[in-house]
Scaffold this motif. Structure first.
Motif, short mmCIF file in Angstrom:
data_model
loop_
_atom_site.label_atom_id
_atom_site.label_comp_id
_atom_site.label_asym_id
_atom_site.label_seq_id
_atom_site.Cartn_x
_atom_site.Cartn_y
_atom_site.Cartn_z
N ASP A 56 18.09 8.71 -17.97
CA ASP A 56 17.08 8.65 -19.08
C ASP A 56 18.00 8.51 -20.57
N GLY A 57 17.72 7.52 -21.19
CA GLY A 57 18.28 6.96 -22.57
C GLY A 57 19.46 6.27 -22.07
N LEU B 6 18.45 -0.81 -9.33
CA LEU B 6 17.10 -1.29 -8.78
C LEU B 6 16.33 -1.61 -9.79
N LEU B 7 16.36 -1.19 -10.89
CA LEU B 7 15.41 -1.72 -11.99
C LEU B 7 15.83 -3.16 -12.26
N ILE C 261 10.31 2.70 -1.84
CA ILE C 261 9.57 1.56 -1.32
C ILE C 261 8.06 1.86 -1.23
N GLU C 262 7.83 2.99 -0.96
CA GLU C 262 6.48 3.47 -0.92
C GLU C 262 5.63 3.78 -2.27
N ASP C 263 6.53 4.21 -3.26
CA ASP C 263 5.83 4.39 -4.64
C ASP C 263 5.88 3.20 -5.47
N GLY D 232 14.98 11.76 -16.53
CA GLY D 232 13.82 11.43 -17.22
C GLY D 232 12.69 12.33 -16.54
N GLN D 233 11.40 12.04 -17.57
CA GLN D 233 10.06 12.72 -16.83
C GLN D 233 9.09 11.71 -16.73
N LEU D 234 9.22 10.42 -16.76
CA LEU D 234 8.32 9.63 -16.57
C LEU D 234 9.05 8.59 -15.69
N PRO D 235 8.14 8.16 -14.79
CA PRO D 235 8.57 7.12 -13.59
C PRO D 235 8.51 5.75 -14.13
#
Length: 445
Positions: free
Chosen positions: A219-220, A226-227, A254-256, A264-267
């Protein structure tokens, strides 16, 4: 018209007035029209004309429109049939046999033009895709590692081309050295997202302790691998060697289709095609609790199996000649000839390292030739002792036949008819070879 180049059409009808009427309609709409009074004459000119679509009457002297349909090659332009005598059963049968559409006389001009335009557009799109695939196929390297004309290799190349643009998950199975990563890259290069990243992960080297920070990012901070690969292909090599804790995290991604950066807090959403590879028996890995069954179900939507080199010995000479030429060009030397002794050594070897091993052997052979010597047997001996190489080609072939026949008899538990069928020979031929080669059937079981 949707294309800068006018559409072309071959109109076949024995009625002169009908031919002229259709031609005038199409020419007024900007089409290039060629007309023929007989289907046989139109068929003869098909290769020369290469029209975008064919419009043919059904009932004509000699070859009918249905006969013409049956005579067309699979890659031929789409055929639209037109008839004053048509009925529903005829139309249905024509469509089932491959006709693009069926129009009854008297035809409605705008409807006929729309059908022909759609057929022509579809044909041009198919031609464009075929040309693109041919170019990408040459760039992908498939022809280098999967060079050969043996049936398993020909089928494998076609399977790769068929799967490339589907986007589905693919599991590649094959022994070490058969070219699994190259096939994975080809699936990516031939697919719709070829310009996007291709991320290859050696699953055996992934650490549970650092996986999230490295792959998901922080985060940050850096966004993670992967991104960075989002939109492209994620290649999971040696997937059976992946730590179970990492497998769980990969399965969730893979599923989500999202990742949660460390801290971090947000996917963050991600999207990529998943291609995996292994040289192990995946079912055995599941039984031994080394591979999660739910992950396997996510990975094996389609499975490609790469044949080992020992199962495609018909390709040995072709592959060897290819690699010898490649390295001779690289090292700027003459291509060494393949002697009978070289051929004997090639056939006698089991090639546990498969195509990768053969490539290395050919490189050593070329380097030895630069110094004025060398043989294939010596190049192979760099990998393992070769004390039992037969002295002649006949002995090498006999040794190979003994191995194949022995495996077939054992696999079919002594049922000679089944063994002969698996080997592609007759029962009598199999019996003769067993006697000639001095095999003991009972000892094989």
């Amino acid at each position: 018209m949707s294309s800068a180049r006018p559409f072309s059409i071959l109109v076949i009808d024995d009625d002169k007035a009908m031919r002229q009427s259709v031609a005038e309609l199409l020419e007024a709409a900007g089409w290039q029209v060629t007309a023929a009074a007989r289907a046989a004459a139109g068929l003869e000119r098909l290769a020369e004309l290469q029209p975008d679509v064919i419009l043919s009457d059904v009932r004509m002297p000699g070859m009918s429109g249905l006969d013409l349909l049956a005579a067309l090659e699979p890659a031929a332009p789409p055929l639209v049939l037109i008839s004053a005598h048509g009925d529903i059963p005829m139309a249905v049968k024509a469509m089932q046999d491959g006709a693009y559409s069926f129009v009854e006389k008297p035809y409605e001009p705008r409807r006929l033009l729309a059908i022909l335009r759609h057929a022509a557009e579809q044909h041009r799109m198919q031609q464009s895709n075929a040309r693109l695939k041919a170019r990408l196929f040459a760039l992908s390297g498939l022809d280098r590692v999967l060079l050969g004309q043996s049936a398993p290799v020909v089928q494998l190349r076609q399977d790769i081309l068929d799967l490339a643009d589907t986007g589905t998950t693919v599991l590649i199975e094959g022994e070490t050295g058969t070219g699994k990563e190259l096939v994975a890259r080809a699936l990516h290069d031939l697919g719709p997202n070829a310009d996007a990243p291709f991320l290859a992960l050696n699953c055996a080297a992934l650490s549970p302790a650092t996986f999230e920070a490295e792959m998901f990012g922080t985060d940050g901070g850096p966004g993670g691998r992967l991104l960075a690969a989002s939109g492209g292909t994620l290649f999971l090599d040696e997937v059976c060697s992946c730590p179970l804790e990492v497998q769980a995290k990969l399965l969730r991604v893979i599923e989500d289709k999202q990742i949660l950066p460390a801290g971090g807090q947000l996917p963050v959403p991600v999207s990529f095609r998943v291609v995996s590879a292994t040289n192990e028996d995946v079912e055995l890995a599941v039984q031994e609790n080394r591979l999660r069954k739910d992950l396997l179900f996510r990975l094996n939507t389609m499975v490609l199996t790469l044949p080992p080199l020992r199962q495609r010995r018909d390709d040995l000479m072709l592959l060897a000649a290819h690699f010898l030429e490649e390295f001779a060009r690289l090292y700027e030397t003459a291509v060494p000839d393949i002697s009978q002794d070289d051929l004997t050594a090639l056939l006698a070897h089991d090639w546990p390292g498969n195509v990768r091993e053969l490539r290395s052997v050919c490189e050593r052979r070329v380097l030895a030739a630069r110094r004025g010597g060398g043989t294939m047997a010596e190049a192979i001996r760099m990998d393992q002792p070769l004390d039992d190489v037969p002295d002649t080609l006949r002995e090498a072939v006999a040794a190979f036949e003994r191995e194949l026949i022995g495996k077939a008899v054992k696999a079919h538990e002594g049922r000679m008819d089944a063994a002969a069928e698996a080997l592609g020979i007759g029962r009598r031929t199999l019996n003769e070879k067993i006697v000639k080669l001095g095999l003991d059937k009972d000892a094989l079981l």
